[in-house]
Write a protein that holds these residues in place. Structure first.
Motif, PDB file in Angstrom:
ATOM      1  N   THR A 221      10.357   2.426   5.426  1.00 13.61           N
ATOM      2  CA  THR A 221       8.935   2.069   5.441  1.00 13.61           C
ATOM      3  C   THR A 221       8.571   1.119   4.300  1.00 13.61           C
ATOM      4  O   THR A 221       7.481   0.543   4.304  1.00 13.61           O
ATOM      5  N   ALA A 222       9.468   0.946   3.348  1.00  9.01           N
ATOM      6  CA  ALA A 222       9.250  -0.073   2.326  1.00  9.01           C
ATOM      7  C   ALA A 222       9.636  -1.452   2.855  1.00  9.01           C
ATOM      8  O   ALA A 222       9.011  -2.461   2.520  1.00  9.01           O
ATOM      9  N   MET A 223      10.655  -1.498   3.723  1.00  7.55           N
ATOM     10  CA  MET A 223      11.179  -2.772   4.209  1.00  7.55           C
ATOM     11  C   MET A 223      10.411  -3.301   5.416  1.00  7.55           C
ATOM     12  O   MET A 223       9.898  -4.427   5.406  1.00  7.55           O
ATOM     13  N   LEU A 224      10.363  -2.515   6.475  1.00 11.88           N
ATOM     14  CA  LEU A 224       9.854  -2.991   7.753  1.00 11.88           C
ATOM     15  C   LEU A 224       8.406  -3.469   7.688  1.00 11.88           C
ATOM     16  O   LEU A 224       8.102  -4.598   8.117  1.00 11.88           O
ATOM     17  N   PRO A 225       7.466  -2.685   7.165  1.00 12.68           N
ATOM     18  CA  PRO A 225       6.073  -3.167   7.131  1.00 12.68           C
ATOM     19  C   PRO A 225       5.899  -4.427   6.289  1.00 12.68           C
ATOM     20  O   PRO A 225       5.067  -5.281   6.612  1.00 12.68           O
ATOM     21  N   GLY A 229       4.294  -7.930   7.484  1.00  9.94           N
ATOM     22  CA  GLY A 229       3.205  -8.604   6.787  1.00  9.94           C
ATOM     23  C   GLY A 229       3.481 -10.081   6.592  1.00  9.94           C
ATOM     24  O   GLY A 229       2.596 -10.927   6.791  1.00  9.94           O
ATOM     25  N   ILE A 230       4.729 -10.424   6.213  1.00  8.73           N
ATOM     26  CA  ILE A 230       5.096 -11.830   6.025  1.00  8.73           C
ATOM     27  C   ILE A 230       4.930 -12.608   7.322  1.00  8.73           C
ATOM     28  O   ILE A 230       4.387 -13.710   7.357  1.00  8.73           O
ATOM     29  N   LYS A 231       5.396 -12.018   8.412  1.00 13.75           N
ATOM     30  CA  LYS A 231       5.321 -12.698   9.696  1.00 13.75           C
ATOM     31  C   LYS A 231       3.869 -12.852  10.158  1.00 13.75           C
ATOM     32  O   LYS A 231       3.505 -13.864  10.761  1.00 13.75           O
ATOM     33  N   LEU A 243      -2.172  -7.289   5.594  1.00 11.26           N
ATOM     34  CA  LEU A 243      -2.488  -6.535   4.381  1.00 11.26           C
ATOM     35  C   LEU A 243      -2.009  -5.092   4.477  1.00 11.26           C
ATOM     36  O   LEU A 243      -1.527  -4.514   3.495  1.00 11.26           O
ATOM     37  N   LEU A 244      -2.123  -4.504   5.683  1.00  9.84           N
ATOM     38  CA  LEU A 244      -1.621  -3.142   5.886  1.00  9.84           C
ATOM     39  C   LEU A 244      -0.109  -3.090   5.692  1.00  9.84           C
ATOM     40  O   LEU A 244       0.424  -2.157   5.066  1.00  9.84           O
ATOM     41  N   GLY A 245       0.596  -4.106   6.214  1.00 12.73           N
ATOM     42  CA  GLY A 245       2.048  -4.149   6.058  1.00 12.73           C
ATOM     43  C   GLY A 245       2.454  -4.259   4.600  1.00 12.73           C
ATOM     44  O   GLY A 245       3.349  -3.538   4.134  1.00 12.73           O
ATOM     45  N   PHE A 246       1.802  -5.159   3.850  1.00 10.72           N
ATOM     46  CA  PHE A 246       2.135  -5.328   2.437  1.00 10.72           C
ATOM     47  C   PHE A 246       1.855  -4.055   1.638  1.00 10.72           C
ATOM     48  O   PHE A 246       2.675  -3.613   0.831  1.00 10.72           O
ATOM     49  N   THR A 248       1.578  -0.940   2.718  1.00  7.56           N
ATOM     50  CA  THR A 248       2.480   0.150   3.103  1.00  7.56           C
ATOM     51  C   THR A 248       3.852  -0.032   2.475  1.00  7.56           C
ATOM     52  O   THR A 248       4.455   0.924   1.956  1.00  7.56           O
ATOM     53  N   GLY A 249       4.364  -1.268   2.516  1.00  7.10           N
ATOM     54  CA  GLY A 249       5.667  -1.541   1.931  1.00  7.10           C
ATOM     55  C   GLY A 249       5.702  -1.287   0.434  1.00  7.10           C
ATOM     56  O   GLY A 249       6.651  -0.688  -0.087  1.00  7.10           O
ATOM     57  N   ILE A 250       4.669  -1.730  -0.263  1.00 12.41           N
ATOM     58  CA  ILE A 250       4.623  -1.556  -1.722  1.00 12.41           C
ATOM     59  C   ILE A 250       4.509  -0.082  -2.085  1.00 12.41           C
ATOM     60  O   ILE A 250       5.215   0.426  -2.973  1.00 12.41           O
ATOM     61  N   ILE A 251       3.612   0.639  -1.396  1.00 12.74           N
ATOM     62  CA  ILE A 251       3.434   2.072  -1.690  1.00 12.74           C
ATOM     63  C   ILE A 251       4.723   2.842  -1.427  1.00 12.74           C
ATOM     64  O   ILE A 251       5.153   3.680  -2.239  1.00 12.74           O
ATOM     65  N   SER A 252       5.376   2.557  -0.296  1.00 11.47           N
ATOM     66  CA  SER A 252       6.636   3.245   0.027  1.00 11.47           C
ATOM     67  C   SER A 252       7.715   2.914  -0.988  1.00 11.47           C
ATOM     68  O   SER A 252       8.514   3.779  -1.370  1.00 11.47           O
ATOM     69  N   GLY A 253       7.741   1.658  -1.432  1.00 11.44           N
ATOM     70  CA  GLY A 253       8.732   1.265  -2.432  1.00 11.44           C
ATOM     71  C   GLY A 253       8.536   1.999  -3.743  1.00 11.44           C
ATOM     72  O   GLY A 253       9.505   2.466  -4.362  1.00 11.44           O
ATOM     73  N   VAL A 254       7.294   2.113  -4.172  1.00 18.39           N
ATOM     74  CA  VAL A 254       7.003   2.838  -5.417  1.00 18.39           C
ATOM     75  C   VAL A 254       7.372   4.314  -5.279  1.00 18.39           C
ATOM     76  O   VAL A 254       7.994   4.905  -6.181  1.00 18.39           O
ATOM     77  N   LEU A 255       6.996   4.921  -4.154  1.00 21.98           N
ATOM     78  CA  LEU A 255       7.330   6.335  -3.934  1.00 21.98           C
ATOM     79  C   LEU A 255       8.841   6.539  -3.867  1.00 21.98           C
ATOM     80  O   LEU A 255       9.357   7.566  -4.353  1.00 21.98           O
ATOM     81  N   PHE A 256       9.554   5.589  -3.278  1.00 22.63           N
ATOM     82  CA  PHE A 256      11.013   5.691  -3.184  1.00 22.63           C
ATOM     83  C   PHE A 256      11.632   5.706  -4.581  1.00 22.63           C
ATOM     84  O   PHE A 256      12.483   6.555  -4.890  1.00 22.63           O
ATOM     85  N   VAL A 257      11.201   4.774  -5.435  1.00 27.78           N
ATOM     86  CA  VAL A 257      11.752   4.700  -6.787  1.00 27.78           C
ATOM     87  C   VAL A 257      11.430   5.975  -7.571  1.00 27.78           C
ATOM     88  O   VAL A 257      12.307   6.542  -8.247  1.00 27.78           O
TER      89      VAL A 257
END
Length: 508
Positions: A221-225, A229-231, A243-246, A248-257
């Motif tokens: 969920t960090a990668m796909l959304p 967003g880029i597309k 904006l939702l994709g960006f 979601t990706g950022i929040i998931s990335g932070v939670l993953f770390v």
């Protein structure tokens, strides 16, 4: 900055040199490496035929290319962790069988949606193959010189396979239908399965932890959304979905770390990133492949649809770049004995930037400028891939090889995804904004007819007169401008990689 325990980088002075069986095992490991890297780019040369056979939209065309490396990138870390636990050879064998089945499904896809699903499955099973190959190399080749040569072979197969994809695809498309670019995987997998059973040793982490499903979910969920967003930005600007994709990706990335830092047995050992050399090599890998993937995406279409070459002739144009990439990878093994790795890696990205500059600034792109640009770029990519992967592997102990390899290959695939997503989106946006469609032609066709260069050229065939000729000229001019803008953007990416390498690999 904190560094990894120095013993991780120390090489035993009495490490045994590799024997014949070890080198034969390396040859076996190159088969899945070639398969997964070829599949990264083999579809590029089939895009014109896919466009006419399955009629995807412009956005679908980008997704058909991107979904494979995206699934790879999202699952590589998870699969590297699983391989450390259940056994790397076992995971290789399971993944190879699944890769073969998914290849057959892709070859006979009746629609763009089915091909998309098949490419996604190829990415899932490809993710089981790649971490095991590099981590097995780390465990098989304990002597530094042997491992450096083995890594050079691995990197050359990986980078060369990405360039070989269009060549293989071009030959197949000359003689068979577009699905043959996937069906070729099956006999290679059959050979690999037999050889792997006899030649590959099993290895795993001696202290494995449990498989963490929430971490796998967060990595995806960090990668796909984020890529969605880029597309969306490329297609529709900063929409709510983008904006939702960006976010979601950022929040998931932070939670993953944060989760990895709390776990006793994390899926990714975040302490690896505290080492400047490891982190620098990873970022350099990502940025190098970003420009490379974007170049292959537009070069394949330009050579066939603008220059008018057959698939095989177009692939031949890229062949010198393939040869140079492989040679440069092996040359890096000797050059690093003479020059500091920092100088070589930063210089390799300078070469890549020069290649992109040839395509961007030497007037309207031609077959010759594309060939020269790809050759110069291949020289830089070949040097960078060998050196950065060797530096990465040398920074970790053998029992962390699976996790470190997965991180390295994730960076590679993220770079491939971003290359197509960012640079491909720039190309698509430039093409659409500069395409002029005669009123008569626009009245007869819907917007989907002009989504891609392939669909536009096909639609122009409905008007065998001045209307069709005018539409084709406009499409070619718009695409050529898109190639120049995309190449100019790739220069920025290559320069950024050079700066990162120079700053982080000071002590390499």
């Amino acid at each position: 900055m904190t560094t990894i325990d120095p013993r991780y980088r120390a090489e035993p002075t009495d490490s045994a040199r590799a024997g014949l069986r070890d080198w034969l095992a390396l040859g076996v490991l190159m088969l899945p490496v070639l398969l997964t890297s070829i599949d990264n780019t083999v579809l590029s040369f089939a895009l014109p035929q896919v466009s006419t056979a399955l009629h995807p939209t412009g956005e679908q065309l980008l997704w058909l290319v991107d979904i494979y490396p995206l699934m790879l990138a999202g699952l590589l870390i998870a699969m590297g962790s699983i391989g450390d636990r259940v056994g790397r050879r076992k995971l290789l064998l399971i993944g190879a069988v699944g890769f073969g089945i998914a290849s057959v499904c892709a070859a006979y896809s009746p629609s763009a949606e089915t091909l998309f699903a098949s490419r996604a499955l190829l990415g899932v099973f490809g993710a089981t193959l790649m971490p095991s190959t590099l981590s097995l190399i780390r465990n098989i080749f304990t002597h530094r010189e042997d491992r450096r040569l083995a890594v050079a072979t691995w990197a050359s197969a990986f980078a060369g396979g990405a360039a070989l994809g269009p060549v293989v695809g071009g030959w197949l498309l000359e003689h068979f239908w577009w699905g043959s670019v996937f069906l070729i995987n099956v006999p290679i997998i059959a050979i690999f399965l037999v050889a792997a059973v006899f030649l590959l040793p099993e290895s795993r982490d001696p202290r494995p932890g449990r498989i963490d499903l929430p971490s796998i979910f967060l990595s995806m969920t960090a990668m796909l959304p984020f890529v969605v967003g880029i597309k969306q930005v490329a297609e529709h600007g900063f929409s709510d979905l983008a904006l939702l994709g960006f976010s979601t990706g950022i929040i998931s990335g932070v939670l993953f770390v944060r989760r990895q830092k709390r776990l006793v047995d994390p899926m990714v050992d975040m302490s690896l990133f505290s080492d400047r050399i490891f982190s620098g090599a990873i970022v350099a890998n990502l940025l190098s492949l970003m420009g490379y993937a974007g170049f292959v995406f537009f070069a394949a279409q330009f050579l066939q649809l603008v220059a008018g070459l057959s698939p095989m002739a177009a692939a031949t144009v890229l062949l010198p770049g393939l040869v140079v990439t492989v040679i440069a990878g092996f040359a890096a093994v000797r050059l690093v004995r003479i020059f500091p790795a920092r100088v070589l890696v930063a210089g390799s990205f300078g070469l890549s930037a020069s290649g992109y500059a040839i395509a961007a600034f030497l007037g309207t792109p031609t077959t010759w400028t594309i060939m020269v640009a790809f050759t110069v770029m291949g020289l830089g990519i070949g040097l960078a891939e060998t050196l950065t992967n060797d530096l990465m592997l040398s920074s970790v102990p053998p029992y962390k090889a699976g996790a470190a390899s997965a991180i390295s290959e994730t960076a590679y695939e993220v770079g491939a995804v971003l290359g197509t997503a960012v640079l491909g989106s720039i190309l698509t946006s430039a093409y659409r904004s500069h395409l002029t469609v005669p009123a008569v032609a626009r009245w007869g066709g819907g917007d989907s007819s002009f989504e891609t260069l392939g669909s536009t050229v096909e639609y122009a065939g409905n008007y065998p007169n001045m209307v069709g000729e005018e539409l084709v000229r406009s499409a070619h001019a718009a695409f050529e401008l898109g190639v120049q803008l995309t190449s100019a953007t790739a220069i920025v990416v290559a320069v950024a990689a050079a700066v990162v390498s120079w700053r982080t690999l000071k002590d390499a």
